[in-house]
Design an enzyme around this catalytic site. Structure first.
Site, PDB file in Angstrom:
ATOM      1  N   LEU A 111      55.025  13.357  -5.302  1.00  0.00           N
ATOM      2  CA  LEU A 111      53.737  13.818  -5.816  1.00  0.00           C
ATOM      3  C   LEU A 111      52.637  13.690  -4.769  1.00  0.00           C
ATOM      4  O   LEU A 111      51.950  14.654  -4.455  1.00  0.00           O
ATOM      5  CB  LEU A 111      53.373  13.031  -7.077  1.00  0.00           C
TER       6      LEU A 111
ATOM      7  N   GLU B 123      50.379  13.354  -1.340  1.00  0.00           N
ATOM      8  CA  GLU B 123      50.369  14.078  -0.070  1.00  0.00           C
ATOM      9  C   GLU B 123      49.460  13.353   0.916  1.00  0.00           C
ATOM     10  O   GLU B 123      48.645  12.509   0.502  1.00  0.00           O
ATOM     11  CB  GLU B 123      49.899  15.518  -0.283  1.00  0.00           C
TER      12      GLU B 123
ATOM     13  N   GLY C 290      46.104  11.693  -2.242  1.00  0.00           N
ATOM     14  CA  GLY C 290      46.791  10.651  -2.969  1.00  0.00           C
ATOM     15  C   GLY C 290      46.321  10.589  -4.409  1.00  0.00           C
ATOM     16  O   GLY C 290      47.017  11.003  -5.334  1.00  0.00           O
TER      17      GLY C 290
ATOM     18  N   TRP D 116      54.175   8.913   1.329  1.00  0.00           N
ATOM     19  CA  TRP D 116      54.372   7.656   0.601  1.00  0.00           C
ATOM     20  C   TRP D 116      55.501   7.772  -0.433  1.00  0.00           C
ATOM     21  O   TRP D 116      55.388   7.261  -1.537  1.00  0.00           O
ATOM     22  CB  TRP D 116      53.078   7.206  -0.082  1.00  0.00           C
ATOM     23  N   ILE D 117      56.582   8.431  -0.034  1.00  0.00           N
ATOM     24  CA  ILE D 117      57.674   8.673  -0.972  1.00  0.00           C
ATOM     25  C   ILE D 117      58.697   7.540  -0.890  1.00  0.00           C
ATOM     26  O   ILE D 117      59.399   7.383   0.125  1.00  0.00           O
ATOM     27  CB  ILE D 117      58.347  10.034  -0.689  1.00  0.00           C
ATOM     28  N   THR D 118      58.784   6.756  -1.957  1.00  0.00           N
ATOM     29  CA  THR D 118      59.795   5.716  -2.058  1.00  0.00           C
ATOM     30  C   THR D 118      61.174   6.366  -2.180  1.00  0.00           C
ATOM     31  O   THR D 118      61.343   7.329  -2.920  1.00  0.00           O
ATOM     32  CB  THR D 118      59.527   4.834  -3.286  1.00  0.00           C
TER      33      THR D 118
ATOM     34  N   GLY E  21      49.701 -25.105   4.610  1.00  0.00           N
ATOM     35  CA  GLY E  21      50.310 -24.533   5.806  1.00  0.00           C
ATOM     36  C   GLY E  21      51.714 -24.036   5.556  1.00  0.00           C
ATOM     37  O   GLY E  21      52.150 -23.035   6.142  1.00  0.00           O
TER      38      GLY E  21
ATOM     39  N   GLU F  79      51.344   4.100  -7.999  1.00  0.00           N
ATOM     40  CA  GLU F  79      51.232   4.660  -9.363  1.00  0.00           C
ATOM     41  C   GLU F  79      49.777   4.768  -9.808  1.00  0.00           C
ATOM     42  O   GLU F  79      49.434   4.544 -10.957  1.00  0.00           O
ATOM     43  CB  GLU F  79      52.025   3.820 -10.382  1.00  0.00           C
TER      44      GLU F  79
ATOM     45  N   THR G 169      45.877   3.979  -7.778  1.00  0.00           N
ATOM     46  CA  THR G 169      45.188   2.767  -7.343  1.00  0.00           C
ATOM     47  C   THR G 169      44.468   2.122  -8.525  1.00  0.00           C
ATOM     48  O   THR G 169      44.212   2.761  -9.557  1.00  0.00           O
ATOM     49  CB  THR G 169      44.148   3.089  -6.262  1.00  0.00           C
TER      50      THR G 169
END
Length: 387
Positions: free
Chosen positions: A134, A136, A140, A165-167, A348, A371, A373
């Site tokens: 979806l 681009e 986004g 950003w394609i999983t 630490g 999905e 922001t």
């Protein structure tokens, strides 16, 4: 205590039936036995655990909310989300893979015709892994302005453009492609289902991400890729409505992932604070630590309750879009807060990779972005208040 931590106390859950209890017991066994021992190694090497995801598919975990007639388990979303939560508490990238794959099956399951629905059993069964195209590079949050175009040429669509950003880019077996087939704006968008091996579909180099390093994320270039007309999902111009409807469910999936990550970070911080002694007693006995952990535990429980309330609305067939936005917003902000404070509790030690809170901290951030922001979630919620 180390980077292959298997989780803390069992969360008390109220489930709809004994079958759901047995399912979550199975998922916990798989998560402890197969995921927790491997996560540190795969994350360090940046390798996607395709065989493990296939194992989850064969165990029936990739089609939980879908009908039995297509090979699914017909589980309510209330149960499916708790499965995701357990997986995420051991390995976020695997839980995200399940969520993304489930999202990728949605267009065909909900809107596909007879031709594409024939593919659904293999998709749900886990032998085929899906991706959802979806976003681009320049669009986004503004999905209605996408520019990837599909032009009709006889019995095929010719697709050109770039998705970002394609999983699962490069490892998926099929792609849902949201593309422009008509006029500008949402009414000109359609959805195509394409095989990953289609000539002209070219995954680019994976992004170098802050977290989720075992989950491949990349741009995909469509260089006049030809997709058969019978792979159109729904009608032409119906793609934007499919995408937005799918994202409502997808946001609940990300909320579940966030709750699982937050619970893991909380459990680890609590265990560490019980064992770590300063000035002759465990640090959890100091108000500064004990009260902080009490607040975090309350926020995780609230996030879970908000997520499940939205899921129950979905299961009842009632509107749940705004509640999904609330759940995604609150759960992911909570995950970021809990992961941050978990690092602080360890001091630490929390800043080194020997402890998983360092990884939780890096991973939590992406959940506030994917999905939609969290700024978009606030926009959805604010608009609902004006109606």
């Amino acid at each position: 205590m180390n980077a292959s931590y298997r989780g803390g106390p069992t969360v008390e859950r109220i489930l709809p039936n004994e079958e759901a209890h047995e399912l979550l017991g199975l998922v916990t066994e798989i998560a402890d036995g197969e995921l927790a021992p491997r996560v540190a190694d795969f994350e360090t090497r940046g390798v996607f655990p395709r065989d493990l995801v296939r194992t989850l598919g064969r165990a029936g975990l990739l089609g939980l909310p879908y009908p039995e007639e297509y090979g699914g388990a017909a589980q309510p979303y209330e149960v499916y989300l708790q499965v995701l939560e357990i997986l995420a508490s051991r390995w976020l990238a695997v839980a995200e893979a399940v969520s993304v794959h489930t999202l990728s099956c949605y267009p065909v399951a909900a809107h596909g015709g007879d031709q594409v629905r024939k593919l659904l059993p293999d998709m749900i069964g886990g032998e085929l892994l899906g991706a959802y195209c979806l976003s681009e590079p320049q669009g986004g949050s503004d999905a209605a302005a996408l520019t990837t175009r599909a032009t009709r040429d006889g019995e095929e669509y010719v697709v050109s453009g770039t998705k970002a950003w394609i999983t699962h880019a490069g490892v998926a077996d099929f792609y849902n492609i949201f593309c422009r087939t008509g006029e500008p704006g949402p009414r000109g968008i359609s959805c195509l289902l394409a095989d990953a091996g289609t000539p002209g579909i070219v995954p680019q180099q994976p992004e170098r991400t802050m977290g989720l390093r075992s989950s491949p994320i990349a741009q995909i270039a469509f260089d006049d890729a030809r997709v058969p007309v019978d792979r159109l999902v729904g009608a032409e111009g119906f793609g934007f409505r499919i995408a937005m409807s799918a994202l409502d469910s997808g946001r609940l999936g990300i909320a579940a992932c966030a709750v699982g990550l937050a619970q893991a970070a909380l459990d680890y911080a609590v265990d560490y604070a019980r064992q770590r002694e300063q000035f002759g007693r465990p640090v959890i006995e100091f108000q500064g630590i004990g009260f902080l952990l009490a607040d975090l535990a309350t926020q995780v429980a609230a996030a879970r309750a908000l997520m499940l309330a939205a899921a129950r609305l979905r299961d009842a067939g009632r509107p749940y879009s705004t509640e999904a936005a609330k759940a995604k917003l609150f759960a992911t902000d909570t995950a970021m807060r809990v992961a941050t404070e978990a690092v602080q509790v360890l001091g630490g030690a929390g800043y080194v990779a020997d402890h998983p809170v360092e990884r939780y901290f890096r991973e939590a951030k992406v959940l506030q972005i994917v999905e939609g922001t969290n700024q978009i979630q606030r926009l959805v919620i604010a608009r609902s208040l004006t109606r």
